[in-house]
Design a protein around this motif. Structure first.
Motif, short mmCIF file in Angstrom:
data_model
loop_
_atom_site.label_atom_id
_atom_site.label_comp_id
_atom_site.label_asym_id
_atom_site.label_seq_id
_atom_site.Cartn_x
_atom_site.Cartn_y
_atom_site.Cartn_z
N ALA A 200 43.88 51.52 27.83
CA ALA A 200 44.16 50.10 28.01
C ALA A 200 45.18 49.90 29.13
N ASP A 201 45.08 48.78 29.81
CA ASP A 201 46.07 48.39 30.80
C ASP A 201 47.27 47.82 30.06
N GLU A 202 48.30 48.66 29.90
CA GLU A 202 49.45 48.25 29.09
C GLU A 202 50.45 47.39 29.87
N LEU A 203 50.17 47.12 31.12
CA LEU A 203 51.02 46.18 31.85
C LEU A 203 50.59 44.74 31.62
N LYS A 231 53.26 52.57 34.89
CA LYS A 231 53.12 52.43 36.34
C LYS A 231 52.61 53.72 36.98
N GLU A 232 53.11 54.85 36.51
CA GLU A 232 52.65 56.14 37.03
C GLU A 232 51.16 56.32 36.76
N ARG A 233 50.73 55.95 35.58
CA ARG A 233 49.31 56.03 35.22
C ARG A 233 48.47 55.16 36.16
N HIS A 234 48.96 53.95 36.42
CA HIS A 234 48.26 53.04 37.31
C HIS A 234 48.15 53.62 38.73
N THR A 235 49.24 54.23 39.18
CA THR A 235 49.25 54.80 40.52
C THR A 235 48.22 55.93 40.65
N ILE A 236 48.20 56.83 39.69
CA ILE A 236 47.29 57.96 39.73
C ILE A 236 45.84 57.50 39.83
N TYR A 241 46.27 45.66 40.15
CA TYR A 241 46.22 44.42 39.39
C TYR A 241 45.05 44.39 38.42
N ASP A 242 43.87 43.94 38.84
CA ASP A 242 42.76 43.83 37.91
C ASP A 242 41.52 44.57 38.40
N SER A 243 41.74 45.69 39.10
CA SER A 243 40.62 46.47 39.61
C SER A 243 41.08 47.90 39.87
N ILE A 244 40.10 48.77 40.14
CA ILE A 244 40.39 50.15 40.52
C ILE A 244 39.97 50.36 41.98
N ASN A 245 40.88 50.89 42.76
CA ASN A 245 40.55 51.29 44.13
C ASN A 245 40.06 52.73 44.05
N SER A 267 35.68 51.97 36.15
CA SER A 267 35.55 50.53 35.94
C SER A 267 36.82 49.98 35.30
N TYR A 268 37.18 48.77 35.70
CA TYR A 268 38.28 48.03 35.09
C TYR A 268 37.65 46.80 34.44
N ASP A 269 37.71 46.73 33.12
CA ASP A 269 37.01 45.68 32.38
C ASP A 269 37.99 44.82 31.58
N THR A 270 37.71 43.53 31.53
CA THR A 270 38.50 42.63 30.71
C THR A 270 37.92 42.61 29.30
N SER A 271 38.27 43.63 28.54
CA SER A 271 37.84 43.71 27.15
C SER A 271 38.75 42.85 26.28
#
Length: 356
Positions: A200-203, A231-236, A241-245, A267-271
């Motif tokens: 889950a996106d915990e931010l 934040k480290e998880r997001h960076t890796i 914001y609301d997508s994956i590069n 995939s980044y999904d709005t579950s």
């Protein structure tokens, strides 16, 4: 279709919401942290009773809209890419935090033969349920090897025992140090093996917002540790914001693993998380670190979750479904990331400088 709640006065300032708070306080007040977590997590695992009617030959269920879990649509979203893992017919599976086995069963149902499984699951109640799922599928003599401590097991992972598939489905939160632990799991794969990760996106999601708010009011040290970890998880994984590069994720993962990596799916999904009542939604705020913060009473923590929901309901997308299998259920957003990594079938090696 769902209807977003737009007026807090209609929802929160009435006896019904207060009764929901009191009901959950009563339920959790005498429970241990593990019991709190399990009771609250059970809200996610609610089954669709329509599934029972599939076994009744006299009832036509073809027009019933069915769902795998009433408490969330997360599994609905990651099940299709998880099924793709079965295409390579893994003979061995390392399941980190496999819970009660319901998720892994999606994969098992597609395999032609019984795989060897090592389950790493600290909750013994869940691990017993997992073993039961395995035995129902393959017979009473089927054995699931188990390891109770995620943190200790990951430290032991190396190249001596290799797996065709490693599942890390909503268990990455329990990693002490994500970089070395992810690298060890990738190294534990056979050539051509799959590392399937969901979190889950915990931010931005509901549960992460609840924890951030709690720590911001109770412990700056815990808040900083939690925030920096996320934040480290997001960076890796290249989450922006609301997508994956995907290009950023691939670059970072190859640097981290010192090896070539194939991203089969990302995939980044709005579950969403669902509840039949506000008590259910408040309970879902405890499927996080909050369940284990027993220096604060269960009553205080329930009231904290209620206040977060009350003050941030618009940001959290509080809504009610008005049709479908979750008709009349309340829900909040819980953005979810799904990534399927594959180790190349050959031993190609790729070195990079720097760290993600």
């Amino acid at each position: 279709m769902r209807f977003l709640i737009q007026n807090r006065n209609d929802i929160f300032y009435n006896n019904s919401f207060d009764e929901s708070i009191n009901l959950l306080c009563t339920e959790l007040s005498s429970c241990s942290p593990d019991e709190i977590y399990k009771l609250c997590f059970s809200r996610l695992l609610k089954t669709d009773t329509f599934e029972l009617f599939n076994k009744m030959p006299y009832l036509d269920t073809s027009n019933f809209q069915k769902t795998q879990m009433l408490g969330t649509n997360e599994r609905d979203l990651f099940a299709p890419p998880l099924k793709e893992v079965a295409a390579s017919e893994p003979n061995s599976i390392l399941d980190i935090g496999g819970g009660d086995g319901q998720t892994t069963q999606i994969l098992l149902d597609l395999l032609q033969k019984k795989p060897e499984i090592l389950l790493v699951e600290p909750n013994q109640s869940y691990s017993k349920s997992y073993e039961k799922v395995f035995q129902i599928k393959y017979g009473d003599n089927a054995v699931v090897k188990r390891y109770d401590d995620i943190k200790s097991y990951i430290k032991l992972v190396g190249n001596n025992i290799l797996y065709d598939c490693c599942l890390v489905i909503h268990s990455i939160y329990f990693f002490d140090e994500i970089k070395p632990e992810l690298k060890k799991l990738y190294e534990s794969l056979n050539p051509g093996g799959s590392l399937f990760i969901v979190f889950a996106d915990e931010l931005n999601g509901y549960t992460g917002t609840v924890v951030q708010d709690f720590y911001s009011k109770t412990s700056k040290e815990k808040f900083d540790k939690f925030y920096n970890k996320v934040k480290e998880r997001h960076t890796i994984f290249g989450i922006e914001y609301d997508s994956i590069n995907e290009k950023v994720a691939l670059r970072n993962l190859q640097r981290l693993f010192d090896s070539e990596v194939i991203i089969k799916y990302c995939s980044y999904d709005t579950s969403r998380l669902y509840g039949h009542s506000f008590s259910d939604l408040l309970a879902l705020g405890f499927i996080t670190d909050l369940a284990f913060q027993d220096t604060h009473s269960a009553v205080d923590r329930v009231e904290h979750v209620a206040n977060t929901l009350k003050t941030k309901y618009e940001r959290l997308g509080l809504a009610i479904d008005i049709d479908g299998s979750r008709k009349r259920m309340l829900s909040v957003v819980e953005q979810q990331v799904t990534i399927h990594l594959k180790k190349p079938p050959s031993n190609r090696f790729h070195r990079n400088d720097g760290n993600p």
